[in-house]
Design a protein around this motif. Structure first.
Motif, PDB file in Angstrom:
ATOM      1  N   GLY A 127       0.842  -1.060  -0.068  1.00 18.94           N
ATOM      2  CA  GLY A 127       0.140   0.191  -0.078  1.00 18.94           C
ATOM      3  C   GLY A 127       0.964   1.469  -0.071  1.00 18.94           C
ATOM      4  N   PRO A 128       0.674   2.253   0.981  1.00 19.84           N
ATOM      5  CA  PRO A 128       1.564   3.355   1.004  1.00 19.84           C
ATOM      6  C   PRO A 128       2.669   3.140   1.546  1.00 19.84           C
ATOM      7  CG  PRO A 128      -0.323   3.510   2.849  1.00 19.84           C
ATOM      8  CD  PRO A 128      -0.733   2.317   2.035  1.00 19.84           C
ATOM      9  N   ALA A 212      -1.105  -4.048   4.274  1.00 23.38           N
ATOM     10  CA  ALA A 212      -1.514  -2.667   4.379  1.00 23.38           C
ATOM     11  C   ALA A 212      -3.151  -2.345   4.455  1.00 23.38           C
ATOM     12  CB  ALA A 212      -1.076  -1.564   3.236  1.00 23.38           C
ATOM     13  N   THR A 213      -3.760  -1.940   5.470  1.00 23.02           N
ATOM     14  CA  THR A 213      -5.209  -1.868   5.387  1.00 23.02           C
ATOM     15  C   THR A 213      -5.578  -0.519   6.195  1.00 23.02           C
ATOM     16  OG1 THR A 213      -7.092  -2.890   6.364  1.00 23.02           O
ATOM     17  CG2 THR A 213      -5.198  -2.966   7.671  1.00 23.02           C
ATOM     18  N   ARG A 214      -6.950  -0.444   6.565  1.00 25.84           N
ATOM     19  CA  ARG A 214      -7.280   0.767   7.374  1.00 25.84           C
ATOM     20  C   ARG A 214      -7.940   0.384   8.487  1.00 25.84           C
ATOM     21  NH1 ARG A 214      -7.751   5.763   4.561  1.00 25.84           N
ATOM     22  NH2 ARG A 214      -7.320   5.464   2.325  1.00 25.84           N
ATOM     23  N   ASP A 215      -7.896   1.125   9.775  1.00 28.30           N
ATOM     24  CA  ASP A 215      -8.534   0.800  10.777  1.00 28.30           C
ATOM     25  C   ASP A 215      -9.784   1.117  11.026  1.00 28.30           C
ATOM     26  OD1 ASP A 215      -8.353   3.408  11.517  1.00 28.30           O
ATOM     27  OD2 ASP A 215      -7.343   3.077  13.433  1.00 28.30           O
ATOM     28  N   ARG A 220      -4.697   4.873   7.680  1.00 28.16           N
ATOM     29  CA  ARG A 220      -3.829   3.780   7.101  1.00 28.16           C
ATOM     30  C   ARG A 220      -3.094   3.311   7.826  1.00 28.16           C
ATOM     31  NH1 ARG A 220      -2.039   7.574   2.088  1.00 28.16           N
ATOM     32  NH2 ARG A 220      -2.145   8.943   4.021  1.00 28.16           N
ATOM     33  N   SER A 255       0.027  -3.302  14.893  1.00 25.70           N
ATOM     34  CA  SER A 255      -0.257  -1.927  13.808  1.00 25.70           C
ATOM     35  C   SER A 255       0.904  -0.721  14.040  1.00 25.70           C
ATOM     36  CB  SER A 255      -1.492  -1.371  13.611  1.00 25.70           C
ATOM     37  OG  SER A 255      -2.077  -0.717  14.960  1.00 25.70           O
ATOM     38  N   PRO A 257       0.614   3.156  12.248  1.00 20.04           N
ATOM     39  CA  PRO A 257      -0.055   3.891  11.505  1.00 20.04           C
ATOM     40  C   PRO A 257       0.951   4.506  10.443  1.00 20.04           C
ATOM     41  CG  PRO A 257       0.186   4.947  13.555  1.00 20.04           C
ATOM     42  CD  PRO A 257       0.741   3.538  13.876  1.00 20.04           C
ATOM     43  N   TYR A 258       0.139   4.927   9.290  1.00 18.33           N
ATOM     44  CA  TYR A 258       0.984   5.836   8.202  1.00 18.33           C
ATOM     45  C   TYR A 258       1.098   7.088   9.044  1.00 18.33           C
ATOM     46  CZ  TYR A 258       2.246   7.377   3.662  1.00 18.33           C
ATOM     47  OH  TYR A 258       3.274   7.967   2.737  1.00 18.33           O
ATOM     48  N   ASP A 261      -1.226  10.161   8.698  1.00 18.35           N
ATOM     49  CA  ASP A 261      -2.667  10.006   9.065  1.00 18.35           C
ATOM     50  C   ASP A 261      -2.587  10.355  10.698  1.00 18.35           C
ATOM     51  OD1 ASP A 261      -2.884   9.270   6.501  1.00 18.35           O
ATOM     52  OD2 ASP A 261      -3.657   7.449   7.046  1.00 18.35           O
TER      53      ASP A 261
END
Length: 322
Positions: A127-128, A212-215, A220, A255, A257-258, A261
């Motif tokens: 992902g990012p 890579a995902t989102r919570d 992200r 996890s 985080p990006y 974000d």
């Protein structure tokens, strides 16, 4: 099993306000199973962890007899009954030979020792997250695993800071709260007072994956899932295979985080979810989240494969006999 929102999640949005209020109190007991076949103590704990998702804690007491990991059951005809992990030839005794080392006669004998069992997957862009960011996240997770499950000083002292300071600054207050209850047992090992490990390093088997995902808040994240079995050798006078072992199986979702974000204080390592059980434990100690060797129970295996507690591919949803 029950699931709860975490009680120590901190805000990670740059514009977020104060974190959520604590959820229901700890611990909570589910109703007893009227169909249980177990003859000994039963108990289960559910707890909340820091992070942005559901957290679970499942603990099971399983006795080790001979070469088998056994769930306690009523005795047959007043006599203890043992079931070995391998089939015995007709007319042969079901008693296995005495073990030379604490892991002999168990699946853990083939596991790598200590940190050698924690192997990171290759870091690739996800992902990012760049390859370098993924590699950094994986390194942080491995370091936390080593401290939480293998560092003897951490396991035998009351100071949780060597682990807590490896997490994002905003995650640390929630972690400290977890260590005031038994919630931490889902992701960290602490020994009960008087419990003594042998000089042997714990045996470790498992794997690590990431994506890579989102919570739940849309942030992200790089989610790193670890799934490991940890076999600890405790001092015991018994020479029967496995009698001195306590086995912990955990699955933890970590996890990172990006960075764009979240606020600066939220940038770093978090725990999103954790599941664990422990086998052959002292139930009174584990009510406090602490590990010690349990007294032996006798009976037949509750699972078709009595070695299941040593297998990271087996379910963590085992019957609880504390």
């Amino acid at each position: 099993m029950t699931d709860d929102r975490p009680n120590s999640a901190s805000p990670r949005h740059p514009t977020s306000g104060p974190g959520p209020a604590p959820g229901p109190g700890w611990p909570r007991q589910p109703p007893a199973d009227p169909d249980s076949r177990h003859g000994d103590r039963l108990g289960r704990h559910s707890g909340k962890l820091l992070g942005g998702a559901t957290a679970l804690l499942l603990l099971a007491f399983v006795g080790v007899v001979g070469a088998a990991v056994l769930v306690s059951m009523p005795q047959a005809g007043g006599r203890p009954v043992t079931y070995p992990t391998i089939n015995q030839p007709a007319g042969a005794s079901a008693s296995p030979p005495a073990a030379v080392g604490p892991f002999d006669g168990t699946p853990a004998a083939a596991f790598p020792e200590g940190q050698a069992g924690i192997v990171l997957p290759p870091a690739k862009r996800s992902g990012p997250f760049t390859e370098k960011q993924v590699a950094t996240a994986l390194t942080k997770v491995r370091a936390a695993l080593v401290t939480a499950r293998l560092d003897r000083r951490f396991m035998t002292t009351g100071n949780a800071e060597p682990l807590i300071r490896q997490f994002a600054r905003d995650a640390r207050a929630g972690l400290r709260k977890d260590f005031t209850s038994d919630t931490f047992a889902a992701f960290a090992t602490r020994l009960a007072p008087g419990a003594r490990l042998t000089a042997d390093q714990p045996r470790v088997k498992g794997r690590i994956s990431y994506r890579a995902t989102r919570d739940a808040d849309g942030i992200r994240i790089l989610a790193v899932t670890t799934n490991f079995v940890w076999a600890y050798a405790f001092q015991t006078s018994s020479t029967a295979p496995g009698d001195g072992l306590v086995v912990v199986h955990d699955t933890v979702v970590w996890s990172v985080p990006y960075p764009d974000d979240v606020e600066r204080g939220s940038n770093g390592l978090w725990i999103e979810d954790a599941d664990s059980y422990a086998a052959n434990i002292d139930c009174a100690a584990f009510d406090k989240g602490l590990l010690d060797l349990g007294t032996h129970s006798y009976g037949g295996p509750d699972h078709p494969d009595p070695d299941a507690v040593f297998d990271p591919d087996k379910t963590l949803d085992l019957a609880d006999t504390c």
